[in-house]
Motif scaffolding. Sequence first.
Motif, PDB file in Angstrom:
ATOM      1  N   UNK A  10     -23.655 -17.045 -49.510  1.00 13.52           N
ATOM      2  CA  UNK A  10     -22.418 -16.661 -48.830  1.00 13.52           C
ATOM      3  C   UNK A  10     -21.160 -16.989 -49.629  1.00 13.52           C
ATOM      4  N   UNK A  11     -21.279 -17.920 -50.594  1.00 14.29           N
ATOM      5  CA  UNK A  11     -20.090 -18.350 -51.341  1.00 14.29           C
ATOM      6  C   UNK A  11     -19.777 -17.358 -52.460  1.00 14.29           C
ATOM      7  N   UNK A  12     -18.505 -16.975 -52.551  1.00  9.38           N
ATOM      8  CA  UNK A  12     -18.079 -16.043 -53.590  1.00  9.38           C
ATOM      9  C   UNK A  12     -17.497 -16.755 -54.786  1.00  9.38           C
ATOM     10  N   UNK A  13     -16.967 -15.978 -55.746  1.00 13.10           N
ATOM     11  CA  UNK A  13     -16.431 -16.547 -56.982  1.00 13.10           C
ATOM     12  C   UNK A  13     -14.922 -16.575 -56.900  1.00 13.10           C
ATOM     13  N   UNK A  14     -14.146 -16.046 -56.269  1.00 17.43           N
ATOM     14  CA  UNK A  14     -12.684 -16.110 -56.391  1.00 17.43           C
ATOM     15  C   UNK A  14     -12.069 -17.191 -55.561  1.00 17.43           C
ATOM     16  N   UNK A  15     -10.756 -17.206 -55.487  1.00 17.08           N
ATOM     17  CA  UNK A  15     -10.036 -18.128 -54.634  1.00 17.08           C
ATOM     18  C   UNK A  15      -9.201 -17.327 -53.638  1.00 17.08           C
ATOM     19  N   UNK A  16      -8.314 -18.003 -52.928  1.00 13.64           N
ATOM     20  CA  UNK A  16      -7.552 -17.322 -51.880  1.00 13.64           C
ATOM     21  C   UNK A  16      -6.604 -16.278 -52.454  1.00 13.64           C
ATOM     22  N   UNK A  17      -5.992 -16.579 -53.619  1.00  9.92           N
ATOM     23  CA  UNK A  17      -5.066 -15.621 -54.230  1.00  9.92           C
ATOM     24  C   UNK A  17      -5.760 -14.348 -54.645  1.00  9.92           C
ATOM     25  N   UNK A  18      -6.937 -14.469 -55.195  1.00  7.29           N
ATOM     26  CA  UNK A  18      -7.676 -13.281 -55.618  1.00  7.29           C
ATOM     27  C   UNK A  18      -8.069 -12.442 -54.428  1.00  7.29           C
ATOM     28  N   UNK A  19      -8.434 -13.098 -53.316  1.00 13.83           N
ATOM     29  CA  UNK A  19      -8.839 -12.325 -52.140  1.00 13.83           C
ATOM     30  C   UNK A  19      -7.641 -11.621 -51.524  1.00 13.83           C
ATOM     31  N   UNK A  20      -6.440 -12.211 -51.654  1.00 15.86           N
ATOM     32  CA  UNK A  20      -5.256 -11.540 -51.109  1.00 15.86           C
ATOM     33  C   UNK A  20      -4.906 -10.302 -51.917  1.00 15.86           C
ATOM     34  N   UNK A  21      -5.063 -10.365 -53.250  1.00 16.05           N
ATOM     35  CA  UNK A  21      -4.713  -9.234 -54.080  1.00 16.05           C
ATOM     36  C   UNK A  21      -5.762  -8.137 -54.033  1.00 16.05           C
ATOM     37  N   UNK A  22      -6.973  -8.491 -53.651  1.00  9.34           N
ATOM     38  CA  UNK A  22      -8.062  -7.518 -53.647  1.00  9.34           C
ATOM     39  C   UNK A  22      -7.992  -6.699 -52.372  1.00  9.34           C
TER      40      UNK A  22
END
Length: 479
Positions: free
Chosen positions: A139-151
């Motif tokens: 379930x754990x991904x590779x990015x952080x919160x900033x990457x998920x916001x930009x994606x």
Amino acid sequence: MAESEPTKRSITLQLIRKRSEHNEGLVSTLEELALHQEELQSIGSVLGRTCGKTLRILLLQNNVIERMDPCAMKYFKVLEYLNLALNNIACIEGLNGMECLRKLDLTLNFIPIENLEKSVDELVGCPLLEELFLIGNPCMGVGDLGASNQNEETPTAAASANTGGWDGCRPYIIARLSNLRYLDGKEVKRSERILALQKLSALTEELRILSKCHLEQQQSTINEQLDEEIDNDDAPTHHNPQTRTKISNEMYAEKQTKEKQETAHLVPQKGEKDWEEEHQATVQKVREREEQQTISAGNQLKANGEIKQCNQGKWSFWFEESDITNGKGGNLIMTIALPKHLSTSLIDVDIHPTYVSIVVKSKILRVILPVEVKSDQSAAKRIASSGHLELIMPKTNPAEVAIGMAHVRSRQVSDTSKGNNNVQTNDACEVKQQSKGERLGHALLREALTVESLGGIVGTNCSNFNSETDEDEPPPLIY
């Protein structure tokens, strides 16, 4: 009929005692327990029932535990640290209501994206949870919160980019668990929590859509994965619960074979059940033999009716009497020095008016009593401080004094021989008294004569010395 599933390897009482040497083998007061690399498949209920009220640290890493069973986890009321790293956990459950849990380690397990929401719901019921490790789970991904916001891609694209994981997993967990301070070893900062709370509704909706897509993708391949078998030794090994369980079973079989080889030449030691079975069989044989001998006067009874005494266990024992006070007392107390930690189930007592028959760990102790007692009013108890066995037997005649075993043996003689023996005994006593008196008198006379002779000698020496010194003149002086 379908075949029953094989019993899963779970925690046993023997394993707990083996791993509680740091607590002197005491299970009920155990606070810390390490059971890593024991090839366990489930936790079971034995651990919680024995030391769940006191256990604070539980280490179960590197096993193949498949589930956190709520029936097994409900007993741990004061657990503060639970380590289940390197297991086959697919969903967090059984932790709701653990008010003392502060640290949970689920590194390298198999928690999928579709079970993330249910797992976090379970952790919400742990108000003191500060540290959580989920790294290495699907379930754990590779990015952080900033990457998920930009994606701004679709959930399916995010899932494919992270091979089944989700970049929003960390912010979702941070937003749901308000008291969490560390996630996967990284400190949760205040700014990161604020951003996660702002996106919580969007993250929740994204997670649910992603879970449905992931389930649909697995529906087509789940049957093929379960039926796959590795026939070739050179084929690659896939990291999944089935493969880990298969490897664990092979390692467990190797350990069992090695233990059997090591203990093959050792003398087998009897367990508590073996001792109890042997003890019960011995008690039954002894009681049946005593009944038959009492009725038919068999081999165990002498011709004159006296019981044969025996002490197979070489137990030390002694008799005492209680004084008669206020109409009470007159008890004969027999104490047998038994080991303190001997189980009371291995002791069988049978009190008769004239003798006592005790079976202790298949060893017989049969003793004739100094006086006749009331067997129906007698009682037996263990002394807690020493473990000794104490028999309290009221006397038939409270005023009778127990004068020793020799008196008991003389009482067994018939009445005809009693008269002759009494006459001979009286004569012998008179002769002994006379000889003793004569010896004592002669000794006193000898002492008196010795004192007088010494006094006379001393007196004469002194008088002679004084007379000589008075009559003799001093020698003349020489110039």
